[in-house]
Design a protein around this motif. Structure first.
Motif, PDB file in Angstrom:
ATOM      1  N   ILE A   1       0.843  -1.197   0.000  1.00 49.01           N
ATOM      2  CA  ILE A   1       0.000   0.000   0.000  1.00 49.01           C
ATOM      3  C   ILE A   1       0.874   1.242   0.000  1.00 49.01           C
ATOM      4  CG2 ILE A   1      -1.642   1.369   1.363  1.00 49.01           C
ATOM      5  CD1 ILE A   1      -2.799  -1.230   2.447  1.00 49.01           C
ATOM      6  N   VAL A   2       0.524   2.205  -0.854  1.00 53.25           N
ATOM      7  CA  VAL A   2       1.122   3.536  -0.797  1.00 53.25           C
ATOM      8  C   VAL A   2       0.050   4.483  -0.275  1.00 53.25           C
ATOM      9  CG1 VAL A   2       2.140   5.451  -2.081  1.00 53.25           C
ATOM     10  CG2 VAL A   2       2.711   3.087  -2.702  1.00 53.25           C
ATOM     11  N   HIS A   3       0.331   5.095   0.848  1.00 59.95           N
ATOM     12  CA  HIS A   3      -0.631   5.999   1.488  1.00 59.95           C
ATOM     13  C   HIS A   3      -0.098   7.429   1.388  1.00 59.95           C
ATOM     14  CE1 HIS A   3      -3.494   6.707   5.145  1.00 59.95           C
ATOM     15  NE2 HIS A   3      -3.489   7.736   4.308  1.00 59.95           N
ATOM     16  N   SER A   4      -0.652   8.189   0.454  1.00 59.83           N
ATOM     17  CA  SER A   4      -0.188   9.562   0.235  1.00 59.83           C
ATOM     18  C   SER A   4      -1.046  10.544   1.023  1.00 59.83           C
ATOM     19  CB  SER A   4      -0.234   9.909  -1.256  1.00 59.83           C
ATOM     20  OG  SER A   4      -1.565   9.823  -1.734  1.00 59.83           O
ATOM     21  N   ASN A   5      -0.415  11.607   1.469  1.00 61.99           N
ATOM     22  CA  ASN A   5      -1.087  12.619   2.271  1.00 61.99           C
ATOM     23  C   ASN A   5      -0.996  13.963   1.573  1.00 61.99           C
ATOM     24  OD1 ASN A   5      -1.846  11.331   5.056  1.00 61.99           O
ATOM     25  ND2 ASN A   5       0.098  10.452   4.414  1.00 61.99           N
TER      26      ASN A   5
ATOM     27  N   PRO B   1       1.940  14.708  -3.516  1.00 60.37           N
ATOM     28  CA  PRO B   1       2.102  13.305  -3.100  1.00 60.37           C
ATOM     29  C   PRO B   1       1.090  12.337  -3.705  1.00 60.37           C
ATOM     30  CG  PRO B   1       2.363  14.763  -1.217  1.00 60.37           C
ATOM     31  CD  PRO B   1       1.843  15.611  -2.338  1.00 60.37           C
ATOM     32  N   GLY B   2      -0.195  12.749  -3.753  1.00 63.20           N
ATOM     33  CA  GLY B   2      -1.206  11.859  -4.305  1.00 63.20           C
ATOM     34  C   GLY B   2      -0.984  11.556  -5.773  1.00 63.20           C
ATOM     35  N   LEU B   3      -0.604  12.582  -6.533  1.00 65.01           N
ATOM     36  CA  LEU B   3      -0.324  12.391  -7.952  1.00 65.01           C
ATOM     37  C   LEU B   3       0.831  11.423  -8.150  1.00 65.01           C
ATOM     38  CD1 LEU B   3      -0.679  13.105 -10.955  1.00 65.01           C
ATOM     39  CD2 LEU B   3       0.862  15.057 -10.566  1.00 65.01           C
ATOM     40  N   VAL B   4       1.894  11.589  -7.392  1.00 69.98           N
ATOM     41  CA  VAL B   4       3.045  10.694  -7.492  1.00 69.98           C
ATOM     42  C   VAL B   4       2.620   9.253  -7.245  1.00 69.98           C
ATOM     43  CG1 VAL B   4       5.251  10.054  -6.446  1.00 69.98           C
ATOM     44  CG2 VAL B   4       4.713  12.469  -6.857  1.00 69.98           C
ATOM     45  N   ALA B   5       1.778   9.053  -6.228  1.00 71.10           N
ATOM     46  CA  ALA B   5       1.337   7.698  -5.887  1.00 71.10           C
ATOM     47  C   ALA B   5       0.536   7.068  -7.018  1.00 71.10           C
ATOM     48  CB  ALA B   5       0.510   7.732  -4.602  1.00 71.10           C
ATOM     49  N   VAL B   6      -0.424   7.801  -7.592  1.00 68.08           N
ATOM     50  CA  VAL B   6      -1.265   7.190  -8.632  1.00 68.08           C
ATOM     51  C   VAL B   6      -0.479   6.964  -9.922  1.00 68.08           C
ATOM     52  CG1 VAL B   6      -3.391   8.152  -7.660  1.00 68.08           C
ATOM     53  CG2 VAL B   6      -2.212   9.392  -9.472  1.00 68.08           C
TER      54      VAL B   6
ATOM     55  N   LYS C   1       2.984  -0.500 -11.341  1.00 63.12           N
ATOM     56  CA  LYS C   1       3.124  -1.349 -10.166  1.00 63.12           C
ATOM     57  C   LYS C   1       1.756  -1.754  -9.628  1.00 63.12           C
ATOM     58  CE  LYS C   1       7.614  -0.758 -10.163  1.00 63.12           C
ATOM     59  NZ  LYS C   1       8.560  -1.857 -10.437  1.00 63.12           N
ATOM     60  N   ASP C   2       1.650  -2.989  -9.192  1.00 61.52           N
ATOM     61  CA  ASP C   2       0.384  -3.488  -8.653  1.00 61.52           C
ATOM     62  C   ASP C   2       0.344  -3.241  -7.145  1.00 61.52           C
ATOM     63  OD1 ASP C   2      -2.039  -4.718  -8.338  1.00 61.52           O
ATOM     64  OD2 ASP C   2      -1.208  -6.749  -8.283  1.00 61.52           O
ATOM     65  N   VAL C   3       0.079  -1.989  -6.777  1.00 68.13           N
ATOM     66  CA  VAL C   3      -0.025  -1.618  -5.373  1.00 68.13           C
ATOM     67  C   VAL C   3      -1.341  -0.866  -5.163  1.00 68.13           C
ATOM     68  CG1 VAL C   3       2.446  -1.531  -4.924  1.00 68.13           C
ATOM     69  CG2 VAL C   3       1.273   0.510  -5.765  1.00 68.13           C
ATOM     70  N   LYS C   4      -1.828  -0.902  -3.929  1.00 66.91           N
ATOM     71  CA  LYS C   4      -3.048  -0.168  -3.588  1.00 66.91           C
ATOM     72  C   LYS C   4      -2.685   1.269  -3.238  1.00 66.91           C
ATOM     73  CE  LYS C   4      -7.246  -0.468  -0.841  1.00 66.91           C
ATOM     74  NZ  LYS C   4      -8.049  -1.326   0.058  1.00 66.91           N
ATOM     75  N   ILE C   5      -3.414   2.221  -3.814  1.00 68.14           N
ATOM     76  CA  ILE C   5      -3.109   3.637  -3.607  1.00 68.14           C
ATOM     77  C   ILE C   5      -4.199   4.281  -2.751  1.00 68.14           C
ATOM     78  CG2 ILE C   5      -2.676   5.862  -4.693  1.00 68.14           C
ATOM     79  CD1 ILE C   5      -0.562   3.704  -5.292  1.00 68.14           C
ATOM     80  N   ILE C   6      -3.786   4.839  -1.635  1.00 66.05           N
ATOM     81  CA  ILE C   6      -4.669   5.592  -0.738  1.00 66.05           C
ATOM     82  C   ILE C   6      -4.261   7.055  -0.801  1.00 66.05           C
ATOM     83  CG2 ILE C   6      -5.551   5.843   1.614  1.00 66.05           C
ATOM     84  CD1 ILE C   6      -6.063   3.067   0.425  1.00 66.05           C
ATOM     85  N   VAL C   7      -5.232   7.943  -0.953  1.00 67.54           N
ATOM     86  CA  VAL C   7      -4.964   9.378  -0.901  1.00 67.54           C
ATOM     87  C   VAL C   7      -5.770   9.979   0.246  1.00 67.54           C
ATOM     88  CG1 VAL C   7      -5.132  11.598  -2.084  1.00 67.54           C
ATOM     89  CG2 VAL C   7      -4.496   9.548  -3.367  1.00 67.54           C
TER      90      VAL C   7
END
Length: 355
Positions: free
Chosen positions: A84-88, A93-98, A104-110
């Motif tokens: 999980i990538v949890h961006s704050n 940060p959220g854009l970088v995560a998505v 990459k097959d990871v779950k993205i939380i913003v």
């Protein structure tokens, strides 16, 4: 699980840095492996805390963070098998995560904290980027219902289905009435009214200074923080010869500073969900806030805090005067405040831990 948090992090100050630190501590306590990707600071870092390379120039700062943190996040995901990538904060940060989700097959939380949905979408260039970020996140955490309502106006498909309300919380053991060094009380012989936060326009500090100008009670106003409004505030203090006001600079130990105040105040014109409100109330302080963000979810007026209209320096001045002159009232409000925080805002809600 292996979780990477991306965003502001101590020694940066402010609500987001506080949240990411609390989130990291809670996840570690629950037995997860936690990694942090954050902005560069002139300090030594703990293990598993990584810094992006940033050019500290307006506009370029954000772009350089996106480029650098994207590359580093990709490496962290591979090296530590991140789940999980949890961006704050939505941008950057959220854009970088998505963006990593494309490869990459990871779950993205913003997590959405305030100005990232209250202010940034007003910019025609940023609005589509914000919509893209929220559209491609797997889940979105809003620290208040009011922020989710703001996001609903962006007309993003399936937003509600993947959204959660995750109120801010506070460590009530760390922020308690007795955790103080007693330095300020020794220095100042008057009641202490205090603000802690970034010195930016949305914090409404010019109205706080106007309230001090109009004060009928005798108190010291201490303003802690740094930001681009510092020069304007300094000029206002000098031009109007406002007495007993001190710009104290940044503090990294609010848990020791807040208990020395008599009254805490937040004069914001715009707010998401204030963490300093929770910290102040946890320290059993009489807390005055303008009617912004989710403050009415937390405060019952003159029961566990005081609410005044935004941009109304006269009403703010009256509220401060009333509490300065009535020690019994501010003590009662402070005691009720701490009780409420312990009951409702001392346990962090992290939905993906319950899945």
């Amino acid at each position: 699980m292996n979780i990477c948090i991306i965003g502001q992090y101590p020694p940066q100050v402010g609500g987001i840095a506080t949240y990411t630190n609390s989130l990291r501590e809670e996840l570690i306590k629950e037995g997860h492996n936690v990694y942090v990707l954050t902005y560069p600071q002139n300090c030594s870092r703990k293990d598993n805390v990584f810094e992006a390379n940033v050019v500290n120039v307006p506009v370029i700062r954000g772009l350089s963070f996106i480029l650098s943190s994207y590359r580093k996040l990709m490496r962290i995901i591979d090296e530590y098998d991140i789940d999980i990538v949890h961006s704050n904060y939505i941008l950057p940060p959220g854009l970088v995560a998505v963006l990593t989700k494309r490869k990459k097959d990871v779950k993205i939380i913003v997590s959405v904290h305030g100005s990232d949905i209250n202010i940034l979408p007003n910019n025609k260039i940023l609005k589509p980027i914000i919509k893209y970020t929220l559209k491609h996140a797997d889940n979105i955490y809003f620290v208040s219902k009011q922020l989710q309502k703001k996001a609903d106006k962006l007309d993003i498909k399936n937003l509600e289905k993947k959204s959660y309300i995750t109120p801010n919380t506070v460590n009530t053991n760390k922020f308690n009435p007795t955790n103080t060094e007693h330095q300020l009380k020794q220095r100042y012989e008057k009641p202490i009214v205090m603000f802690i936060g970034n010195l930016v326009k949305q914090k409404g500090l010019t109205y706080l200074l106007e309230a001090k100008m109009n004060a009928e009670s005798d108190y010291v106003l201490l303003i802690y923080g740094e930001g681009n409004e510092k020069t304007t505030l300094t000029k206002q203090i000098k031009e109007h010869n406002i007495k007993d006001v001190y710009l104290m600079g940044k503090t990294t130990t609010p848990e020791k500073i807040i208990p020395e105040s008599d009254i805490m105040v937040l004069p914001s014109v715009s707010e998401g969900a204030s963490i300093v409100a929770l910290e102040s109330m946890s320290c059993a302080k009489a807390f005055i806030s303008t009617d912004v963000g989710n403050i009415k979810d937390i405060i019952k007026n003159y029961e566990n805090g005081v609410i005044v209209p935004a941009k109304d320096s006269q009403e703010l001045s009256h509220a401060i005067d009333k509490l300065v002159n009535d020690k019994e009232l501010r003590t009662r409000i402070g005691e009720n405040a701490r009780k409420n925080i312990i009951e409702k805002y001392s346990k962090m809600n992290i939905p993906y831990l319950n899945e």
